[in-house]
Design an enzyme around this catalytic site. Structure first.
Site, PDB file in Angstrom:
ATOM      1  N   HIS A   1     102.499 120.737  62.362  1.00 57.95           N
ATOM      2  CA  HIS A   1     102.618 119.738  61.299  1.00 57.95           C
ATOM      3  C   HIS A   1     103.494 120.284  60.176  1.00 57.95           C
ATOM      4  CE1 HIS A   1     101.003 116.088  59.436  1.00 57.95           C
ATOM      5  NE2 HIS A   1     101.103 116.743  58.300  1.00 57.95           N
TER       6      HIS A   1
ATOM      7  N   ASP B   1     100.954 110.766  63.411  1.00 55.58           N
ATOM      8  CA  ASP B   1     100.126 110.403  62.254  1.00 55.58           C
ATOM      9  C   ASP B   1      99.751 108.915  62.196  1.00 55.58           C
ATOM     10  OD1 ASP B   1     101.881 112.658  61.976  1.00 55.58           O
ATOM     11  OD2 ASP B   1     101.430 112.763  59.830  1.00 55.58           O
TER      12      ASP B   1
ATOM     13  N   HIS C   1     104.108 114.894  60.775  1.00 58.28           N
ATOM     14  CA  HIS C   1     104.225 114.969  59.307  1.00 58.28           C
ATOM     15  C   HIS C   1     105.365 114.136  58.733  1.00 58.28           C
ATOM     16  CE1 HIS C   1     103.899 116.408  55.170  1.00 58.28           C
ATOM     17  NE2 HIS C   1     105.157 116.776  55.204  1.00 58.28           N
TER      18      HIS C   1
ATOM     19  N   GLU D   1      95.782 112.333  60.198  1.00 53.40           N
ATOM     20  CA  GLU D   1      95.702 112.817  58.808  1.00 53.40           C
ATOM     21  C   GLU D   1      95.912 111.747  57.743  1.00 53.40           C
ATOM     22  OE1 GLU D   1      98.495 115.338  57.010  1.00 53.40           O
ATOM     23  OE2 GLU D   1     100.116 113.919  57.289  1.00 53.40           O
TER      24      GLU D   1
ATOM     25  N   HIS E   1      97.094 116.725  54.749  1.00 55.84           N
ATOM     26  CA  HIS E   1      96.131 115.794  54.133  1.00 55.84           C
ATOM     27  C   HIS E   1      94.722 115.958  54.701  1.00 55.84           C
ATOM     28  CE1 HIS E   1      99.053 113.587  51.733  1.00 55.84           C
ATOM     29  NE2 HIS E   1      99.863 113.550  52.782  1.00 55.84           N
TER      30      HIS E   1
HETATM   31 FE   LIG Z   1     101.338 112.348  57.836  1.00 55.39          FE
HETATM   32 FE   LIG Z   2     101.436 115.539  56.607  1.00 50.72          FE
END
Ligand SMILES: [Fe+2]
Ligand SMILES: [Fe+2]
Length: 272
Positions: free
Chosen positions: A153, A8, A178, A39, A68
Site C-alpha cells: 500500500h 480499496d 492506495h 481501508e 487509513h
Molecule cells: Fe485508499
Molecule cells: Fe491509502
C-alpha cells in the site's frame, strides 16, 4: 488455483458493488480465494466492524488495510478478534492486529496474505522490504503456502515495482493499492510473480479518487480546506487483478486486470 484481488473499497458505492458483484464473480470464475483492500470502505475513512463483516459476507477471505487502517476507532479493538483482517505488517511494534495471515480456503489451499505500507511519499513506517521478506521466509511458497499475495500500500509506482522484483519467484502476486487509479502494467515477472503497480479502487470513478469532486477541487483552487471529503455515490467500478497459479509452485500461469461496472472501460478475465 484462482485468486481475485480487489483494490480499496470506497464508501457505500464501493460496498454495494462488492456485495452484488463479488458473489457473481466467484460463481462465474470459481475463485478459490478473494482478497479485498477495505481501508476506505467506511465513509472513505477506515473500516468499521459492521462493514468488515459485510466484505466477508460478500466473499472476501482476507481484508487488508493501509494508511487509513485505524481511522475508525473501533478497529483498534475488533481487529484482535478478526484474524481475516490485516493492517500493514511494518507498523510500529505493539500496534494491534497482524500484518500477515495464512488461511485455508474453501478449496483447501493454503494462502499467505501480507499487507505492507510503503515509505515513498507516505508517512513514517518501518522497512517494508525486510518485514515482508521475514513473513515469506517463515512460510515459503510451494512449501507451507500454495499461494502468497502481497498488498503493498503506497503512493509511488516505483516502490511497488521494486517490491515486485525483490520478491520475484518467492510470492504469487505483488499488487499495489492506495492511489485508487488502476495501472496498465499487470504482467508476470521472469521468476513467475505477478505484478501490478496499482489495483485501482472499488468506488465511483465519477469523482476525485472516490471523493465527490467539489471539496478536492476547492482545495486545489484555493489551498484552503473548506470541509470534509464526501465519498462519491454513483455506481462503483470494481478494480483489481485475477491470477491463476500453478498448483505445485504457486507461481503464476496467467493473469488479467479486472474492471467491472461503473464508468471505466470494462475488463474481465478471459479464463473460466
Ligand atoms: Fe485508499
Ligand atoms: Fe491509502
Amino acid at each position: 488455483m484462482k485468486l481475485l484481488f480487489l483494490g480499496d473499497v470506497v464508501g457505500r458505492a464501493g460496498r454495494d458493488a462488492i456485495s452484488t458483484r463479488v458473489p457473481e464473480l466467484i460463481a462465474r470464475y470459481g475463485f478459490d480465494c478473494v482478497v479485498i483492500n477495505g481501508e476506505n470502505a467506511s465513509h472513505g475513512r477506515g473500516l468499521t466492524e459492521q462493514h468488515f463483516e459485510g466484505l466477508r459476507a460478500a466473499g472476501a477471505d482476507v481484508v487488508t488495510l493501509g494508511d487509513h487502517a485505524f481511522d475508525q476507532r473501533d478497529t483498534l479493538t475488533y481487529i484482535e478478534r478478526a484474524p481475516a483482517l490485516l493492517r500493514p505488517i511494518n507498523m510500529p511494534p505493539g500496534t494491534p492486529g497482524r500484518g500477515a495471515t495464512l488461511i485455508e480456503t474453501r478449496s483447501g489451499h493454503r494462502v499467505l496474505v501480507i499487507n505492507a505500507l510503503g515509505r515513498v511519499f507516505m508517512g513514517p513506517a518501518d522497512d517494508p522490504f525486510r518485514a515482508v521478506e521475514a513473513a515469506v521466509a517463515a512460510c515459503p511458497l510451494g512449501e507451507q503456502a500454495d499461494a502468497i499475495v502481497v498488498d503493498f500500500h503506497t503512493e509511488a509506482t516505483s516502490e511497488i515495482q521494486g517490491m515486485g522484483h525483490f520478491l520475484d519467484g518467492r510470492v504469487s502476486l505483488v499488487v499495489g493499492t492506495h492511489t485508487h487509479i488502476p495501472t496498465a502494467d499487470a504482467r508476470v515477472l521472469k521468476g513467475g510473480t505477478a505484478l501490478m503497480a496499482d489495483a485501482g479502487m472499488c468506488g465511483d470513478y465519477d469523482s476525485v479518487i472516490g471523493v465527490d469532486p467539489e471539496e478536492p477541487l476547492n482545495r486545489f483552487l484555493t489551498g484552503i480546506s473548506g470541509g470534509r471529503f464526501t465519498p462519491a455515490e454513483g455506481e462503483a467500478t470494481l478494480c483489481g487483478i485475477a491470477i491463476e497459479t500453478e498448483a505445485r509452485t504457486g507461481l503464476v500461469l496467467r493473469l488479467s486486470p479486472v474492471r467491472v461496472g461503473g464508468v471505466l472501460a470494462q475488463v474481465l478475465p478471459d479464463f473460466s
